[in-house]
Design an enzyme around this catalytic site. Structure first.
Site, PDB file in Angstrom:
ATOM      1  N   CYS A 208      77.398  23.225   6.172  1.00 58.48           N
ATOM      2  CA  CYS A 208      77.633  24.519   7.070  1.00 58.48           C
ATOM      3  C   CYS A 208      78.163  25.646   6.129  1.00 58.48           C
ATOM      4  O   CYS A 208      79.005  26.120   6.412  1.00 58.48           O
ATOM      5  CB  CYS A 208      79.026  24.050   7.975  1.00 58.48           C
ATOM      6  SG  CYS A 208      80.387  23.477   7.326  1.00 58.48           S
TER       7      CYS A 208
ATOM      8  N   ASP B 169      76.263  15.086   6.029  1.00 58.38           N
ATOM      9  CA  ASP B 169      76.583  16.490   6.125  1.00 58.38           C
ATOM     10  C   ASP B 169      77.896  16.472   5.346  1.00 58.38           C
ATOM     11  O   ASP B 169      79.018  16.024   5.804  1.00 58.38           O
ATOM     12  CB  ASP B 169      77.021  16.552   7.884  1.00 58.38           C
ATOM     13  CG  ASP B 169      77.750  18.131   8.142  1.00 58.38           C
ATOM     14  OD1 ASP B 169      77.707  18.847   7.185  1.00 58.38           O
ATOM     15  OD2 ASP B 169      77.951  18.110   9.213  1.00 58.38           O
TER      16      ASP B 169
ATOM     17  N   ASP C 255      82.682   7.227   6.946  1.00 59.85           N
ATOM     18  CA  ASP C 255      83.388   8.371   6.551  1.00 59.85           C
ATOM     19  C   ASP C 255      84.243   7.624   5.342  1.00 59.85           C
ATOM     20  O   ASP C 255      84.833   6.376   5.672  1.00 59.85           O
ATOM     21  CB  ASP C 255      84.219   9.158   7.430  1.00 59.85           C
ATOM     22  CG  ASP C 255      84.410  10.445   6.741  1.00 59.85           C
ATOM     23  OD1 ASP C 255      83.760  11.438   6.989  1.00 59.85           O
ATOM     24  OD2 ASP C 255      85.531  10.334   6.224  1.00 59.85           O
TER      25      ASP C 255
END
Length: 382
Positions: free
Chosen positions: A336, A283, A247
């Site tokens: 999302c 994602d 990340d």
């Protein structure tokens, strides 16, 4: 706290949010200043505030104005609460209703609780389902758990949860996904959660991870790992893989080693990942429009400029992640979001600029499918 006092507190918190404060920040500020409030009061206040934000415009129409008081008056009208017993002005109760507030100010039809600027994008992305999905976004999101398949059987885990007062139902298409039907506030304190039998994860990302082809010996990278939920889900499906997590803000992964240890899994943390990987999962940061039931204030903070910035970031991440994919390997792009600019249009643009990749498949889920709104496209490198 009495029901009237809770509504008065919600009015104050909502006024802060409408003035620009993030919802979580405003709720935390109230909690710190209200030491007298118990856990039940804090939970009830959160439900009032989040419920009002999910239905912000329609409650404002019912309550006569876009303010904390207007939203709570609208909530009382919609829920059929005894307004005269709540808005008394006595003790910690809110001030009495004006004659105008006493009667619902309903427009016909009520607003659809979407930002005006976003409505064309919403309908373009969702077509005939647009109105139904918008309505679903006004309800509270269900709580889903993911069973750690590396070590546990879903039926046995469901029994163990039930013994702790947590009732669940498996998803019809994914038995390892358990919907909590009662006792959701017990999950974080349960032995099942503490011992790694389950993780909190919505149904839609569980489905996305379940559809990715895995095999022993694969090298897998969760490129935008955040807390590492997808890395854990993939490692649990096929423990005989080398799974790494990365990340851009490593602090987000701080508790991932402990969570992996509880689950009996191994996840390598990488600050500078080096390919090639057989599977790279990205994602990416997005509008979160598929999760607005959980973060309803984000719906009202999103702007066109912010959406455009996110689309640009997503494009850059796609290019960065693609470099790490081995020949014949896959790049799984996930959001999302329900918006076409972040999903299908993003993938179409990438494929047009990168002929070395072809599309494997893509899928969109909405709240009508049981979980959050979510998008996945799997791209295969030649």
């Amino acid at each position: 706290m009495t029901p009237a006092a809770r509504i008065a507190a919600a009015i104050g918190v909502l006024d802060q949010i409408l003035a620009g404060a993030p919802a979580e920040q405003a709720l935390l500020r109230w909690s710190r200043a209200s030491r007298f409030a118990g856990s039940g009061d804090r939970a009830a206040l959160r439900d009032l505030v989040f419920g009002a934000l999910r239905r912000r415009d329609s409650l404002a129409a019912l309550g006569g104005g876009l303010s904390g008081r207007g939203l709570m008056v609208g909530h009382a009208h919609q829920a059929g609460l005894p307004l005269d017993a709540i808005f008394t002005g006595e003790g910690h109760a809110p001030a009495p209703l004006t004659p105008q507030e006493a009667a619902p100010q309903a427009a016909d039809p009520l607003p659809d609780d979407l930002p005006d600027w976003l409505r064309p994008d919403w309908h373009r992305a969702l077509g005939a389902q647009a109105d139904a999905v918008a309505q679903a976004m006004t309800d509270r999101a269900p709580v889903w758990l993911r069973v750690n398949l590396a070590q546990h059987d879903p039926a046995a885990v469901a029994e163990a949860l039930a013994a702790e007062g947590i009732a669940t139902q498996p998803a019809p298409d994914l038995p390892s996904a358990l919907r909590v039907v009662s006792g959701d506030r017990l999950v974080a304190r349960s032995a099942c959660y503490r011992d790694g039998l389950v993780e909190l994860q919505d149904l839609s990302p569980q489905r996305a991870c379940a559809r990715l082809p895995l095999a022993p010996g694969m090298r897998v990278l969760d490129y935008c790992a955040g807390g590492g939920g997808k890395a854990l889900a993939l490692a649990a499906r096929q423990p005989d893989m080398k799974v790494a997590a990365h990340d851009v803000t490593p602090a987000r992964m701080a508790d991932l080693p402990a969570r992996a240890g509880r689950a009996g899994l191994s996840i390598a943390l990488q600050t500078r990942p080096r390919g090639p990987y057989d599977l790279v999962v990205a994602d990416v940061p997005c509008s979160g429009s598929g999760t607005w039931r959980r973060t309803p204030d984000a719906k009202w903070r999103l702007t066109r400029a912010r959406l455009d910035d996110l689309v640009a970031v997503q494009g850059r991440i796609l290019e960065q992640a693609a470099v790490l994919v081995a020949p014949g390997g896959s790049l799984a792009y996930m959001t999302c979001s329900l918006l076409e600019a972040e999903n299908g249009a993003q993938i179409d643009g990438f494929l047009a600029a990168n002929p070395g990749f072809r599309e494997g498949d893509r899928q969109t889920w909405t709240p009508l499918d049981g979980g959050d709104g979510f998008f996945i496209a799997r791209l295969v490198r030649s």
